[in-house]
Design a protein around this motif. Structure first.
Motif, PDB file in Angstrom:
ATOM      1  N   GLN A 260      -4.895   8.293   8.650  1.00  0.00           N
ATOM      2  CA  GLN A 260      -5.622   7.360   7.791  1.00  0.00           C
ATOM      3  C   GLN A 260      -6.948   6.998   8.447  1.00  0.00           C
TER       4      GLN A 260
ATOM      5  N   SER B 263       1.119   1.918   8.779  1.00  0.00           N
ATOM      6  CA  SER B 263       0.762   2.204   7.396  1.00  0.00           C
ATOM      7  C   SER B 263       1.810   1.628   6.445  1.00  0.00           C
ATOM      8  N   ILE B 264       1.450   1.549   5.179  1.00  0.00           N
ATOM      9  CA  ILE B 264       2.368   1.052   4.148  1.00  0.00           C
ATOM     10  C   ILE B 264       3.594   1.954   4.076  1.00  0.00           C
ATOM     11  N   VAL B 265       3.366   3.255   4.122  1.00  0.00           N
ATOM     12  CA  VAL B 265       4.470   4.214   4.016  1.00  0.00           C
ATOM     13  C   VAL B 265       5.384   4.108   5.234  1.00  0.00           C
TER      14      VAL B 265
ATOM     15  N   TRP C 235       2.813   8.898   0.912  1.00  0.00           N
ATOM     16  CA  TRP C 235       1.797   9.037   1.937  1.00  0.00           C
ATOM     17  C   TRP C 235       0.503   9.601   1.341  1.00  0.00           C
TER      18      TRP C 235
ATOM     19  N   HIS D 202      -0.530   9.231  -1.717  1.00  0.00           N
ATOM     20  CA  HIS D 202      -1.163   8.150  -2.481  1.00  0.00           C
ATOM     21  C   HIS D 202      -1.830   7.138  -1.551  1.00  0.00           C
ATOM     22  N   GLU D 203      -1.205   6.848  -0.432  1.00  0.00           N
ATOM     23  CA  GLU D 203      -1.799   5.922   0.522  1.00  0.00           C
ATOM     24  C   GLU D 203      -3.072   6.521   1.114  1.00  0.00           C
ATOM     25  N   LYS D 204      -3.028   7.802   1.441  1.00  0.00           N
ATOM     26  CA  LYS D 204      -4.183   8.473   2.025  1.00  0.00           C
ATOM     27  C   LYS D 204      -5.373   8.449   1.064  1.00  0.00           C
TER      28      LYS D 204
ATOM     29  N   LEU E  63      -2.355   3.329  -3.108  1.00  0.00           N
ATOM     30  CA  LEU E  63      -1.039   2.725  -2.891  1.00  0.00           C
ATOM     31  C   LEU E  63      -1.213   1.262  -2.537  1.00  0.00           C
TER      32      LEU E  63
ATOM     33  N   GLU F  44      -0.042  -2.540  -1.274  1.00  0.00           N
ATOM     34  CA  GLU F  44       0.683  -2.997  -0.089  1.00  0.00           C
ATOM     35  C   GLU F  44       2.188  -3.065  -0.359  1.00  0.00           C
TER      36      GLU F  44
END
Length: 191
Positions: free
Chosen positions: A14, A27-29, A66, A68-70, A74, A76
Motif C-alpha cells: 500500500q 491494513s484494513i484487510v 486486498w 479493493h483496498e489497494k 475499501l 474502514e
C-alpha cells in the motif's frame, strides 16, 4: 489457514503504491483477516462441503478485499462486504461445479466403464469358489451347517437361530465359530 502473501505484505504494498514509505498501521484487510478469517472459512466449509475448496475460496475473498483496498475502494469497516464477497465466491464455485459436472461424466468412455467390470478369469474364479463353498458346506456337521446357512443366507441373527434350532445362543455362537474356522481352512485356495 495461512495468510496469503499479498495480505501479509499489504501494508508494504500500500505504501509502495502511493510512493510513500509504508505506514506502521495494519491494513484494513489485515485487520479483517486476523479477526474474521476463521469465521469466513467455517462459513465457506459449511456452504461448499469441502475444506480444500473453502481454503481456496477464503483466499480468493481476502485477495478480492486486498485489491479493493489497494485501489482505495475499501471502507474502514468492510465486514459486510467481506461476507458478501464470501457468499458470491461460494455461489460462483457452486455454479462452476454444476456447469462442469457433466463434463466429468462425458470424460468417462465405455472402455473405462467396461474395465470396471470383472474380468472373465475373475468371474470363473468366484463361480468355482461358490461351487466349492456349497460342496464344503455339505460336509460340515449338520448343526454347524444349519447355523451357518440360517445366518449367512437367511439373514437370521444368533438369537433367532437359537430359537429356530431349539438351542442356546451360546451354542449357536460355538457352531458359527467352528463352521467359520472349518470353512476358512477348506476355502484357503480361493481366498
Amino acid at each position: 489457514m495461512k495468510v496469503p502473501q499479498a495480505i501479509s505484505d499489504a501494508t508494504a504494498l500500500q505504501g509502495a503504491a502511493n510512493d510513500a514509505p509504508a505506514s506502521t498501521a495494519p491494513s484494513i484487510v489485515a485487520k479483517l483477516f486476523k479477526s474474521q478469517a476463521r469465521k469466513v472459512r467455517n462459513f465457506l466449509t459449511f456452504r461448499l462441503k469441502s475444506a480444500d475448496d473453502a481454503d481456496d475460496a477464503a483466499q480468493d475473498v481476502f485477495l478480492k478485499l486486498w485489491r479493493h483496498e489497494k485501489s482505495g475502494n475499501l471502507r474502514e469497516e468492510a465486514t459486510s462486504y467481506m461476507y458478501s464477497a464470501a457468499y458470491s465466491t461460494a455461489t460462483d464455485l457452486e455454479r462452476h461445479r454444476a456447469r462442469h459436472a457433466h463434463s466429468i461424466l462425458d470424460a468417462c468412455d465405455s472402455e473405462t466403464l467396461a474395465a470396471d467390470s470383472p474380468a472373465l478369469d475373475d468371474q470363473r474364479h468366484w463361480r468355482d469358489a461358490l461351487a466349492h463353498l456349497v460342496s464344503e458346506l455339505k460336509q460340515l456337521p449338520e448343526s454347524h451347517r444349519k447355523a451357518f446357512v440360517l445366518h449367512h443366507f437367511k439373514g437370521l441373527n444368533y438369537g433367532q437361530i437359537a430359537k429356530k434350532l431349539g438351542v442356546s445362543t451360546r451354542t449357536v455362537e460355538r457352531h458359527m465359530v467352528q463352521a467359520h474356522e472349518e470353512l476358512e481352512h477348506r476355502m484357503k485356495d480361493f481366498l
